[in-house]
Design an enzyme around this catalytic site. Structure first.
Site, PDB file in Angstrom:
ATOM      1  N   CYS A 182      45.116  16.649  26.593  1.00 57.90           N
ATOM      2  CA  CYS A 182      45.223  18.043  26.134  1.00 57.90           C
ATOM      3  C   CYS A 182      43.988  18.875  26.469  1.00 57.90           C
ATOM      4  O   CYS A 182      44.024  20.103  26.321  1.00 57.90           O
ATOM      5  CB  CYS A 182      45.496  18.076  24.641  1.00 57.90           C
ATOM      6  N   CYS A 233      41.097  18.160  20.780  1.00 64.74           N
ATOM      7  CA  CYS A 233      41.309  16.707  20.689  1.00 64.74           C
ATOM      8  C   CYS A 233      42.235  16.306  21.831  1.00 64.74           C
ATOM      9  O   CYS A 233      43.065  17.103  22.262  1.00 64.74           O
ATOM     10  CB  CYS A 233      41.919  16.326  19.347  1.00 64.74           C
ATOM     11  N   HIS A 249      51.785  24.717  22.774  1.00 70.17           N
ATOM     12  CA  HIS A 249      50.775  23.858  23.389  1.00 70.17           C
ATOM     13  C   HIS A 249      51.302  23.215  24.667  1.00 70.17           C
ATOM     14  O   HIS A 249      51.745  22.073  24.649  1.00 70.17           O
ATOM     15  CB  HIS A 249      50.350  22.798  22.353  1.00 70.17           C
TER      16      HIS A 249
END
Ligand SMILES: CC(C)(COP(=O)(O)OP(=O)(O)OC[C@H]1O[C@@H](n2cnc3c(N)ncnc32)[C@H](O)[C@@H]1OP(=O)(O)O)[C@@H](O)C(=O)NCCC(=O)NCCS
Length: 424
Positions: A86, A410, A380
């Site tokens: 990510c 994260c 996301h």
């Protein structure tokens, strides 16, 4: 040599399987790179390198950066794809900064894209072996022979999982584990999710989010223009959130569709320049990269706790402490992850036990964290989120006249990314 971020943009972030269903990550990345460059006032000829991130790679085009670059930049501009889960587009920005600081580039376009509507669906390992064996057969009989071993379950397609390869645990299960271990209540998680939607809705209504978004012309007719995010809920309430059933631990859990980031399609890009070249071109910066840090922990531990480890290192490298930070962006994979990280940052015990520091790292007042909402509301697209929060942080630092901003993300594998940005 300082690295300036001079412009950026993103596509709308949309629920996967909806309006971008016919667009690949490459197509979305093309829009973001084209528009970011246009907003910088530079031309393709000015770009030295393209660094671009993605997480779920297209097996037919594994170097997404090169495919986007071939379409949008002169064919002589080298391009590299980076993948750090990510935080992939954060890593793209960090790598672009390193190229500039090493004197190997003056202008770098960095960012990332993800299409969770287009994931590579493959065949089972057994069927793959039979296909390879069959392709080597010289006669029809030899080509058909391997399939005598075929069982119905070998035909089940294999889809990518949002799970750790090393442990098999999904991100949602890890968030659930963190909620329990850190005693993050369901109410607290839902309140953070509600806040994310409310702030994103407000930033959409007053034009701050739309200013960062480039329109996308969607197939099949390319006449439909997608201009807005479609995940932000203006009408959600604590009561509605409280009614949702836990997804990852149905019996005792607290992580729901409402307090998780949703599966999303989208792309983003920023333009990085050496300070020298920026002055030569007479371009105004949005801000500068001051420092960054990446950390990793055992995925069997608190998988999404990376920001609490990376932030203090990025601050040390910046020669700053948390009290210097006027605004913070923390990627919201799940409310449980955000709240666990904020808890760790404000804990003296965590600082002493995990970081070998005498005092808690701290964090800004929540009023100064994710002030335009976060990934729970906005969405996301894994490879694109990092450049989104970088741009949002810089824009809001400008509006509020903040000198130092901190962002954290994260990432799968137990990794954490943090970057300190500054204005002059
Ligand atoms: C959590 C997850 C499984 C939910 O997927 P989903 O079931 O398709 O989610 P949906 O958006 O359809 O939401 C389920 C329901 O909750 C409702 N809901 C979701 N958010 C809501 C909100 N804020 N307010 C009110 N209702 C909400 C939806 O309307 C839907 O209701 P319905 O069933 O009546 O239509 C999926 O989003 C996911 O896997 N997220 C995590 C992704 C991840 O791991 N990312 C990596 C992080 S680093």
């Amino acid at each position: 040599m300082k690295t300036a971020i001079v412009a950026g943009c993103r596509t709308p972030f949309v629920r996967s399987g909806t309006v971008f269903v016919d667009l690949t990550a490459i197509e979305l990345g093309k829009v973001a790179v084209r528009e970011a460059l246009a907003r910088s006032g530079l031309r393709g000829e000015d770009v030295d390198q393209l660094v671009y991130g993605t997480v779920v790679h297209d097996t037919q085009a594994p170097n997404i950066a090169r495919e986007v670059g071939l379409a949008e930049l002169p064919k002589t501009v080298p391009a590299v794809t980076v993948s750090r889960a990510c935080s992939s587009s954060n890593q793209a920005i960090a790598d672009g900064t390193a190229l500039i600081e090493l004197g190997q580039a003056d202008v770098v376009v960095a960012g990332g894209a993800e299409s969770l509507s287009h994931v590579p669906i493959t065949v089972s390992d057994r069927l793959a072996k039979m296909l390879v064996e069959a392709s080597r057969g010289r006669t029809l009989g030899a080509r058909l022979a391997p399939f005598r071993r075929l069982r119905p379950k070998d035909l089940v397609p294999v889809t990518p999982a949002i799970a750790e390869y090393s442990t098999g645990e999904t991100m949602g299960e890890a968030a659930e584990r963190m909620a329990k271990e850190n005693e993050i209540s369901r109410e607290h998680q839902d309140a953070w999710a509600l806040r994310s939607h409310r702030l994103a809705a407000a930033a959409t209504a007053d034009g701050r989010i739309p200013a960062e978004v480039a329109p996308v012309y969607a197939p099949p007719d390319f006449e439909t223009v997608v201009e807005h995010d479609n995940l932000i809920r203006t009408d959600t309430t604590l009561e509605a959130l409280a009614k949702l059933r836990p997804v990852f631990d149905r019996k005792y859990g607290s992580v729901t569709a409402g307090n998780s980031s949703p599966l999303t399609d989208g792309a983003s890009a920023v333009v990085l320049m050496s300070e020298e070249r920026m002055h030569a071109e007479g371009i105004e910066p949005l801000g500068f990269v001051r420092s960054w840090a990446v950390t990793a922990l055992d995925p069997r531990g608190q998988l999404l706790q990376g920001p609490a480890y990376a932030a203090p290192i990025a601050l040390d490298r910046a020669g700053l402490s948390m009290k210097d930070i006027g605004l913070m962006e923390m990627h919201e994979a799940f409310s449980a992850q955000v709240l666990s990280n904020l808890q760790a940052l404000s804990s003296r015990d965590f600082a002493q036990r995990e970081l070998g520091r005498a005092e808690a790292v701290g964090h800004p007042d929540p009023e100064r964290i994710n002030v335009m909402g976060g990934s729970i509301a906005i969405g996301h697209p894994f490879g694109a989120t990092g450049a989104r929060i970088t741009l949002t942080l810089l824009n809001e630092m400008g509006r509020r006249d903040v000198q130092f901003g901190l962002l954290t993300v994260c990432a799968a594998g137990g990794m954490g990314f943090a970057m300190v940005l500054e204005r002059r």
